[in-house]
Write a protein that holds these residues in place. Structure first.
Motif, PDB file in Angstrom:
ATOM      1  N   ASP A   2      56.463  20.311  26.684  1.00  9.72           N
ATOM      2  CA  ASP A   2      57.417  19.642  27.718  1.00  9.72           C
ATOM      3  C   ASP A   2      58.742  19.883  28.341  1.00  9.72           C
ATOM      4  O   ASP A   2      59.485  19.393  28.316  1.00  9.72           O
ATOM      5  CB  ASP A   2      57.418  18.177  27.241  1.00  9.72           C
ATOM      6  CG  ASP A   2      55.952  17.588  27.036  1.00  9.72           C
ATOM      7  OD1 ASP A   2      56.217  15.983  26.375  1.00  9.72           O
ATOM      8  OD2 ASP A   2      55.061  17.570  27.367  1.00  9.72           O
ATOM      9  N   TYR A   3      58.965  21.231  27.456  1.00  7.47           N
ATOM     10  CA  TYR A   3      60.144  21.512  27.488  1.00  7.47           C
ATOM     11  C   TYR A   3      60.518  23.118  28.344  1.00  7.47           C
ATOM     12  O   TYR A   3      59.252  24.204  28.110  1.00  7.47           O
ATOM     13  CB  TYR A   3      60.918  21.669  26.039  1.00  7.47           C
ATOM     14  CG  TYR A   3      61.950  20.574  26.405  1.00  7.47           C
ATOM     15  CD1 TYR A   3      63.214  20.073  26.285  1.00  7.47           C
ATOM     16  CD2 TYR A   3      60.914  19.408  25.279  1.00  7.47           C
ATOM     17  CE1 TYR A   3      63.304  18.464  26.024  1.00  7.47           C
ATOM     18  CE2 TYR A   3      61.599  18.184  25.111  1.00  7.47           C
ATOM     19  CZ  TYR A   3      62.505  18.052  24.865  1.00  7.47           C
ATOM     20  OH  TYR A   3      63.338  16.974  24.566  1.00  7.47           O
ATOM     21  N   SER A  52      59.215  27.437  31.421  1.00  8.48           N
ATOM     22  CA  SER A  52      58.608  26.592  31.683  1.00  8.48           C
ATOM     23  C   SER A  52      57.242  26.450  31.156  1.00  8.48           C
ATOM     24  O   SER A  52      56.677  26.518  31.475  1.00  8.48           O
ATOM     25  CB  SER A  52      58.362  25.821  33.003  1.00  8.48           C
ATOM     26  OG  SER A  52      58.379  24.874  32.785  1.00  8.48           O
ATOM     27  N   SER A  97      55.833  23.664  30.772  1.00  4.41           N
ATOM     28  CA  SER A  97      54.430  23.136  31.062  1.00  4.41           C
ATOM     29  C   SER A  97      53.619  23.630  32.467  1.00  4.41           C
ATOM     30  O   SER A  97      52.292  23.747  32.560  1.00  4.41           O
ATOM     31  CB  SER A  97      55.570  22.072  31.738  1.00  4.41           C
ATOM     32  OG  SER A  97      55.872  22.974  33.300  1.00  4.41           O
ATOM     33  N   ASP A 121      65.558  22.866  27.233  1.00  6.90           N
ATOM     34  CA  ASP A 121      65.286  21.295  28.431  1.00  6.90           C
ATOM     35  C   ASP A 121      64.408  21.335  28.920  1.00  6.90           C
ATOM     36  O   ASP A 121      63.456  21.778  28.643  1.00  6.90           O
ATOM     37  CB  ASP A 121      66.965  21.659  28.852  1.00  6.90           C
ATOM     38  CG  ASP A 121      67.107  20.681  29.598  1.00  6.90           C
ATOM     39  OD1 ASP A 121      66.978  19.822  29.657  1.00  6.90           O
ATOM     40  OD2 ASP A 121      68.453  20.052  29.418  1.00  6.90           O
ATOM     41  N   ARG A 122      64.739  20.314  29.073  1.00  6.92           N
ATOM     42  CA  ARG A 122      63.358  19.711  30.241  1.00  6.92           C
ATOM     43  C   ARG A 122      62.986  20.456  31.473  1.00  6.92           C
ATOM     44  O   ARG A 122      61.682  20.667  31.824  1.00  6.92           O
ATOM     45  CB  ARG A 122      63.083  17.911  30.887  1.00  6.92           C
ATOM     46  CG  ARG A 122      63.460  17.178  29.502  1.00  6.92           C
ATOM     47  CD  ARG A 122      62.022  16.252  28.857  1.00  6.92           C
ATOM     48  NE  ARG A 122      62.017  15.459  28.021  1.00  6.92           N
ATOM     49  CZ  ARG A 122      61.705  15.545  27.625  1.00  6.92           C
ATOM     50  NH1 ARG A 122      60.441  15.663  27.892  1.00  6.92           N
ATOM     51  NH2 ARG A 122      61.325  14.570  26.346  1.00  6.92           N
ATOM     52  N   ASP A 123      63.624  21.337  32.013  1.00  5.65           N
ATOM     53  CA  ASP A 123      62.892  21.723  32.878  1.00  5.65           C
ATOM     54  C   ASP A 123      64.024  23.242  32.615  1.00  5.65           C
ATOM     55  O   ASP A 123      65.195  22.972  32.638  1.00  5.65           O
ATOM     56  CB  ASP A 123      63.444  21.791  34.220  1.00  5.65           C
ATOM     57  CG  ASP A 123      62.959  21.895  35.602  1.00  5.65           C
ATOM     58  OD1 ASP A 123      62.348  20.803  35.972  1.00  5.65           O
ATOM     59  OD2 ASP A 123      63.272  22.654  35.575  1.00  5.65           O
ATOM     60  N   TYR A 174      72.042  22.345  29.021  1.00  6.27           N
ATOM     61  CA  TYR A 174      71.051  22.457  28.330  1.00  6.27           C
ATOM     62  C   TYR A 174      70.870  21.197  27.175  1.00  6.27           C
ATOM     63  O   TYR A 174      72.177  21.188  26.323  1.00  6.27           O
ATOM     64  CB  TYR A 174      70.116  23.870  27.981  1.00  6.27           C
ATOM     65  CG  TYR A 174      69.319  24.599  28.600  1.00  6.27           C
ATOM     66  CD1 TYR A 174      68.455  24.723  28.431  1.00  6.27           C
ATOM     67  CD2 TYR A 174      69.882  25.028  29.749  1.00  6.27           C
ATOM     68  CE1 TYR A 174      67.382  25.443  29.073  1.00  6.27           C
ATOM     69  CE2 TYR A 174      68.913  25.648  30.972  1.00  6.27           C
ATOM     70  CZ  TYR A 174      67.628  25.334  31.029  1.00  6.27           C
ATOM     71  OH  TYR A 174      66.767  26.454  31.395  1.00  6.27           O
TER      72      TYR A 174
END
Length: 120
Positions: free
Chosen positions: A31-32, A52, A54, A99-101, A107
């Protein structure tokens, strides 16, 4: 506990190669986004690359495009930064961060850093 542990830094001659590793634990890796940053003495921290997890998107600073490659091994929760054709100006402490994105301004999680020194 969230942990990011960098390894693989060292001393190398100009033109040489190093592979940095960032081993992650304590959060959902898929997810990160994982970014690599570097900071040399007296200079601002700069973003080097990011992946990323994801969607697999990658990003590179112009200064390292064509020389550095970021990759992720989700089974090992590890991100790598392959650095080729190293230059003295690449000398810095290198950090990985999560971080998420990749576009995050700051971060959430950071590793301890690993020193890369490129001699001329």
């Amino acid at each position: 506990e969230v942990q990011l542990v960098e390894s693989g830094g060292g001393l190398v001659q100009a033109g040489g190669s190093l592979r940095l590793s960032c081993a992650a634990s304590g959060f959902t890796f898929d997810d990160y986004a994982i970014g690599w940053f570097r900071q040399a003495p007296g200079k601002e921290r700069e973003g080097v690359s990011c992946i990323s997890n994801s969607d697999g998107s990658t990003y590179y600073a112009d200064s390292v495009k064509g020389r550095f490659t970021i990759s992720s091994d989700n089974a090992k929760n590890t991100v790598y930064l392959q650095m080729n054709s190293l230059k003295p100006e690449d000398t810095a402490n290198y950090y990985c961060a999560a971080d998420r994105d990749c576009r995050a301004e700051e971060y959430d999680y950071w590793g301890q850093g690993t020193q890369v020194t490129v001699s001329s």
